[in-house]
Motif scaffolding. Sequence first.
Motif, short mmCIF file in Angstrom:
data_model
loop_
_atom_site.label_atom_id
_atom_site.label_comp_id
_atom_site.label_asym_id
_atom_site.label_seq_id
_atom_site.Cartn_x
_atom_site.Cartn_y
_atom_site.Cartn_z
N MET A 72 -5.57 5.76 -3.05
CA MET A 72 -5.99 4.37 -3.02
C MET A 72 -6.87 4.08 -4.20
O MET A 72 -6.95 3.30 -4.96
CB MET A 72 -6.63 3.74 -1.92
CG MET A 72 -5.60 3.61 -0.65
SD MET A 72 -4.15 2.73 -0.81
CE MET A 72 -3.08 2.79 0.39
N TYR B 113 -7.77 -4.45 -2.06
CA TYR B 113 -7.73 -2.99 -2.38
C TYR B 113 -6.55 -1.91 -2.00
O TYR B 113 -6.02 -1.52 -2.58
CB TYR B 113 -9.21 -2.28 -2.01
CG TYR B 113 -9.43 -1.05 -2.42
CD1 TYR B 113 -9.96 -0.68 -3.56
CD2 TYR B 113 -9.26 -0.07 -1.57
CE1 TYR B 113 -10.26 0.47 -4.23
CE2 TYR B 113 -9.48 1.43 -1.82
CZ TYR B 113 -9.86 1.62 -3.33
OH TYR B 113 -10.31 2.92 -3.61
N ARG B 114 -6.34 -2.11 -0.54
CA ARG B 114 -5.40 -1.18 -0.02
C ARG B 114 -3.94 -1.80 -0.32
O ARG B 114 -3.01 -0.89 -0.59
CB ARG B 114 -5.42 -1.02 1.66
CG ARG B 114 -7.03 -0.31 1.86
CD ARG B 114 -7.00 0.03 3.38
NE ARG B 114 -5.81 0.91 3.59
CZ ARG B 114 -5.78 2.32 3.40
NH1 ARG B 114 -6.86 2.77 2.81
NH2 ARG B 114 -4.76 3.04 3.46
N ARG B 115 -3.76 -3.11 -0.26
CA ARG B 115 -2.42 -3.54 -0.49
C ARG B 115 -2.01 -3.57 -2.01
O ARG B 115 -0.64 -3.30 -2.21
CB ARG B 115 -2.22 -4.88 0.27
CG ARG B 115 -2.49 -4.96 1.88
CD ARG B 115 -2.34 -6.24 2.40
NE ARG B 115 -1.18 -7.14 1.93
CZ ARG B 115 -0.17 -6.91 2.72
NH1 ARG B 115 -0.13 -6.13 3.81
NH2 ARG B 115 0.90 -7.50 2.49
N GLY C 71 -11.07 -5.17 2.47
CA GLY C 71 -10.14 -4.13 2.17
C GLY C 71 -8.71 -4.45 1.75
O GLY C 71 -8.00 -3.35 1.33
N HIS C 72 -8.01 -5.51 2.03
CA HIS C 72 -6.91 -5.65 2.01
C HIS C 72 -6.46 -5.77 0.46
O HIS C 72 -5.35 -5.10 0.13
CB HIS C 72 -6.30 -7.14 2.61
CG HIS C 72 -5.99 -6.94 4.13
ND1 HIS C 72 -5.31 -7.80 4.84
CD2 HIS C 72 -6.45 -5.87 4.92
CE1 HIS C 72 -5.12 -7.47 5.85
NE2 HIS C 72 -6.02 -6.20 6.26
N GLU D 147 0.84 -1.03 0.01
CA GLU D 147 0.03 0.00 0.06
C GLU D 147 0.79 1.37 -0.05
O GLU D 147 0.36 2.16 -0.50
CB GLU D 147 -0.79 -0.01 1.22
CG GLU D 147 -0.29 -0.10 2.44
CD GLU D 147 -1.47 -0.14 3.55
OE1 GLU D 147 -2.08 0.66 4.04
OE2 GLU D 147 -1.78 -1.20 4.15
#
Length: 281
Positions: A135, A171-173, A168-169, A114
């Motif tokens: 993001m 997407y964010r990572r 969300g991981h 991220e």
Amino acid sequence: MYGVVTRNAEEVEGDIFDREFYEVKDVTGRAASPLPNAVNMVSCFGDTAAANSDPELVPVDAEGNLATRDQTYFDWAYICPTNEEYRAGLLEIVEDCAAENGDVRLDDVGFPREEYCRCDRCDRLFEESDHDDRMAWRAEVITEFVAEAADRIPGRTYLTLYPDPYPGHLYRRAGLDVEALAEYVDEFVVPLYDVDYGTTYWLETIAKGFETLLSPLDVSFSIELYAVDVDVDALIHATEVASEYGKDVFFGYDASNATAALRRMNADAQSGVTHRPDDAE
């Protein structure tokens, strides 16, 4: 359905597997010619050789750390997804693959973590974009690339997801918006690798997480297992667990061991059947 992932062209021959994936470009940067009798597979933004030859291609974080194997949490080096010249080369590879076989698998798609990338180009492109949230901008970069690649794939588009279904991981990572990507992808593949599969509760937990994540979307989901030197009985048990969740199960990088597991499974399935002659009237 069962499939195999291989770097060896001779392993796509035969009738043991329902589907064969052949690595045309892997994370080391090794390249091979695509095959007509396999789903050709392209490591997109993992490329250690390209990174070693030109560090300017590599994503950086705000402190200037390169996304390479010099960092303890990277197993290979990455290429910045906003590099237009590199992206154009990837799309040419995808076109070459699709010309041999209409189905193509995209592997290693996304940003490395991220905090990446903060190169001058990424900073400029973000500032020029319509996004206030970095993001969201990163996710658009990745979705646009997958859309461009899928437009060149006349058959089935496969996309590998990192094995992290926590909300969300992805997407964010990595910049992977699975809901947006599902518009362009026919099947997601999740590699759940272990060297022995001595326990499988974690495999079941992660697989269930992906089932929950992806079930609202109009897209298939399959699981890829590691097969190299894994005990056959353990591999069979892992396959049984994975089959409860994934549409298909694929075996990575050891066709002979995967073949042994499938043959044992077929034999076990038939062992309970007893054939007797008809009773004399």
